[in-house]
Design an enzyme around this catalytic site. Structure first.
Site, PDB file in Angstrom:
ATOM      1  N   HIS A   1     -14.481  11.882  12.309  1.00  0.00           N
ATOM      2  CA  HIS A   1     -13.097  11.409  12.325  1.00  0.00           C
ATOM      3  C   HIS A   1     -12.229  12.339  11.474  1.00  0.00           C
ATOM      4  CE1 HIS A   1     -13.600   7.495  14.368  1.00  0.00           C
ATOM      5  NE2 HIS A   1     -14.832   7.588  13.899  1.00  0.00           N
TER       6      HIS A   1
ATOM      7  N   LYS B   1      16.907 -16.003  -2.922  1.00  0.00           N
ATOM      8  CA  LYS B   1      16.063 -17.147  -3.265  1.00  0.00           C
ATOM      9  C   LYS B   1      14.579 -16.895  -3.001  1.00  0.00           C
ATOM     10  CE  LYS B   1      17.758 -20.357  -4.589  1.00  0.00           C
ATOM     11  NZ  LYS B   1      18.101 -20.739  -5.980  1.00  0.00           N
TER      12      LYS B   1
ATOM     13  N   GLY C   1       0.818  -1.210   0.000  1.00  0.00           N
ATOM     14  CA  GLY C   1       0.000   0.000   0.000  1.00  0.00           C
ATOM     15  C   GLY C   1       0.845   1.250   0.000  1.00  0.00           C
TER      16      GLY C   1
ATOM     17  N   GLU D   1      -9.126  12.715  11.407  1.00  0.00           N
ATOM     18  CA  GLU D   1      -7.864  12.110  10.970  1.00  0.00           C
ATOM     19  C   GLU D   1      -7.943  11.571   9.549  1.00  0.00           C
ATOM     20  OE1 GLU D   1      -9.973   8.719  13.286  1.00  0.00           O
ATOM     21  OE2 GLU D   1      -9.891  10.913  13.268  1.00  0.00           O
TER      22      GLU D   1
ATOM     23  N   ILE E   1      -4.444 -19.069  -1.917  1.00  0.00           N
ATOM     24  CA  ILE E   1      -5.525 -19.657  -2.696  1.00  0.00           C
ATOM     25  C   ILE E   1      -6.650 -18.657  -2.926  1.00  0.00           C
ATOM     26  CG2 ILE E   1      -6.675 -20.656  -0.657  1.00  0.00           C
ATOM     27  CD1 ILE E   1      -7.365 -23.079  -2.480  1.00  0.00           C
TER      28      ILE E   1
ATOM     29  N   CYS F   1     -15.005  10.961  18.175  1.00  0.00           N
ATOM     30  CA  CYS F   1     -16.118  10.008  18.092  1.00  0.00           C
ATOM     31  C   CYS F   1     -16.455   9.494  19.494  1.00  0.00           C
ATOM     32  CB  CYS F   1     -15.777   8.883  17.112  1.00  0.00           C
ATOM     33  SG  CYS F   1     -17.219   7.912  16.585  1.00  0.00           S
TER      34      CYS F   1
ATOM     35  N   ASP G   1      -5.227   0.847   3.373  1.00  0.00           N
ATOM     36  CA  ASP G   1      -4.298   1.322   2.346  1.00  0.00           C
ATOM     37  C   ASP G   1      -4.866   2.506   1.580  1.00  0.00           C
ATOM     38  OD1 ASP G   1      -2.087  -0.286   2.752  1.00  0.00           O
ATOM     39  OD2 ASP G   1      -2.855  -1.913   1.510  1.00  0.00           O
TER      40      ASP G   1
ATOM     41  N   GLY H   1     -13.926   4.109  19.039  1.00  0.00           N
ATOM     42  CA  GLY H   1     -13.955   2.714  19.461  1.00  0.00           C
ATOM     43  C   GLY H   1     -15.392   2.262  19.609  1.00  0.00           C
TER      44      GLY H   1
END
Length: 543
Positions: free
Chosen positions: A515, A188, A18, A517, A147, A381, A71, A354
């Protein structure tokens, strides 16, 4: 037509794809190009909104209300380009969309399969919605060989063929570890990672090699030979002291030059890196420092507070000081007894967002300590809600003041939001609703009180900030709270939802329901964080 850069990772997770994507986007932008960044996440959750911060870290929220991977915060902070719902997708959302189409009969009776239906949906997301961007950077989450990531790797393989080499390249981030016992860097793992990538049909154009020391020329040649890339396209991604050094470091290693060469662009202007050099100078050579206590409940995984950490750093950059963070677990926290030493030398106290009751009493106690000791306090918050409850209990003398988030209480100072306006549309929520995507999400406007501290900080009485919450301060208690010295200095345009509280009798005591930030950037620090750190500097002169 836009050119696409697909960014993958190998060997181990958490290498910094990111950050690498964001830094490359910033370099291309510094050369005058328009960029957009996207993230493909292989997990089955529809979005990270219901995931524990300990599982996923921070949930980043966009203006249009998408709950996304953290990200995307890097993308916005490094480029200033606002992300949206179309910039992050998960396996869960892809399958949800494909199954919905199948149920509607959109596939005309065909057997729905991973190839082509799932991969087509991934390509539709990754390549669609492009307007006037010159480059679109698409990061694939996870590690090659996982996977759950196979449909995404297959989709970008197909996209690379369909677009052609003039319109699509692949950048692969790997690890070149140093083995102390052998005294050697080992290539490697990178060789095996590229072999895994090539086995599914993707030949990387450029290799970004994470290492804690420079790669000797012989090791670079070895990597280039065994991985089938040009030696100049083996780029060192060295450890740096600040993430804001990364764009400069990558440019010095030639990453942006190699990207442009891969696309056949040889007339690009040099990057304008003066802003990044200024940020690096302030980040690495501050004139002082302040100590900030962050009283939270997810202190065991700091990625839960990623944007908060960066926004505080931006406040430090704005004031040319280093912000030293002291993490305090709010659970069983007693600043008036056994834990008083944790806040004694702090120049500011911040209580972040939170969910849930755990740690709530510790956060309330932190707000009380800041109020009584006149230490700058910033509640975000949940941190705002706990500060309001603290005032209700200890100044307004409202018995059993609490939040319905923790269960029934006689005086619900904070309660579940059941209705609010989103634009011209009324949103309704009930206690039994699904948790995912049901909060008040995204950017909402607020009106600030004339002459208030926050209006002075913002330099405006009208603002727009991003929200992510389900509970709200109950305005039925506004008169009692304001009588106790807590000013409701910011409200929603209809006046029904409190957005900001502050204490005029305190050097700096502000709580916000949103928020801030999420909108702070190193070259454009959020005004609340800049002001908070400035207040902490003043406090440091008194301690």
């Amino acid at each position: 037509m836009a050119r696409f850069i697909f960014i993958t990772g190998g060997v181990v997770s958490s290498l910094g794809k990111g950050l690498a994507s964001a830094a490359l986007g910033a370099l291309l932008q510094a050369r005058g190009y328009r960029v957009r960044l996207r993230k493909l996440d292989p997990y089955i959750n529809v979005d990270p909104g219901t995931m524990s911060p300990y599982q996923h870290g921070e949930v980043y929220v966009t203006d249009d209300g998408a709950e996304t991977d953290l990200d995307l915060g890097h993308y916005e902070r490094f480029t200033g380009v606002a992300s949206n719902k179309g910039d992050n997708v998960t396996t869960g959302r892809i399958y949800q969309d494909v199954i919905a189409r199948e149920r509607r009969g959109d596939y005309l009776g065909a057997t729905v399969q991973v190839i082509p239906h799932i991969t087509d949906a991934i390509k539709e997301f990754a390549l669609g919605g492009v307007e006037d961007e010159d480059f679109v950077l698409v990061e694939v989450g996870g590690t090659v060989g996982d996977i759950e990531g196979l449909p995404f790797f297959e989709a970008i393989r197909q996209a690379g063929i369909e677009l052609g080499p003039a319109k699509a390249i692949f950048v692969h981030l790997t690890l070149v570890p140093y083995i102390a016992a052998a005294g050697e860097l080992k290539t490697k793992p990178t060789q095996h990672s590229v072999k895994e990538l090539r086995s599914i049909g993707i030949q990387p154009t450029i290799l970004l090699c994470r290492a804690d020391r420079p790669l000797p020329p012989g090791e670079k040649r070895k990597i280039a030979l065994f991985c089938n890339v040009r030696e100049e396209a083996v780029i060192e991604a060295l450890d740096v002291r600040s993430i804001y050094e990364v764009p400069i470091s990558y440019h010095e290693q030639g990453l942006d030059d190699q990207v442009l060469r891969a696309f056949g662009i040889d007339d690009a202007p040099p990057p304008e890196l003066a802003p990044w050099q200024h940020i690096r100078q302030r980040a690495l050579h501050p004139e002082g420092h302040v100590n900030i206590a962050v009283v939270g409940k997810y202190t065991g995984l700091l990625d839960a507070y990623k944007s908060l950490i960066e926004a505080l750093a931006h406040g430090g950059i704005a004031n040319n000081v280093k912000v030293e963070l002291n993490w305090v677990d709010a659970d069983d926290f007693d600043p008036f007894g056994k834990d008083r030493h944790r806040l004694t030398d702090m120049h500011g106290i911040l209580v972040p967002g939170g969910f849930g009751e755990r740690g709530a009493e510790g956060k309330i106690a932190a707000a009380r300590f800041a109020r009584e000791q006149k230490v700058p306090y910033f509640g975000i918050c949940f941190g705002m809600q706990m500060a309001v409850i603290e005032t209700a209990r200890h100044l307004a003398r409202i018995e059993d003041a609490g939040s319905t988030e923790f269960g029934e209480c006689r005086n619900p100072i904070v309660g579940l939001m059941t209705e609010w306006m989103q634009g011209n549309e009324l949103q309704r929520r009930n206690v039994g609703d699904d948790l995912g995507g049901t909060m008040r999400l995204g950017a909402y406007p607020a009106i600030l009180g004339k002459g208030s501290r926050v209006a002075e900080i913002y330099g405006s009485q009208q603002i727009s900030e991003r929200h992510r919450h389900r509970y709200e301060v109950n305005t039925r208690y506004r008169f009692a709270l304001e009588g106790a010295g807590m000013n409701f200095s910011g409200v929603s345009p209809d006046g029904l939802l409190p957005e900001i509280v502050e204490r005029p009798d305190h050097p700096w005591f502000i709580g916000v329901q949103f928020h801030p930030e999420l909108k702070s950037k190193p070259f454009d620090p959020h005004p609340l964080f800049s002001s908070f750190i400035r207040a902490a500097i003043e406090q440091s002169r008194l301690v």
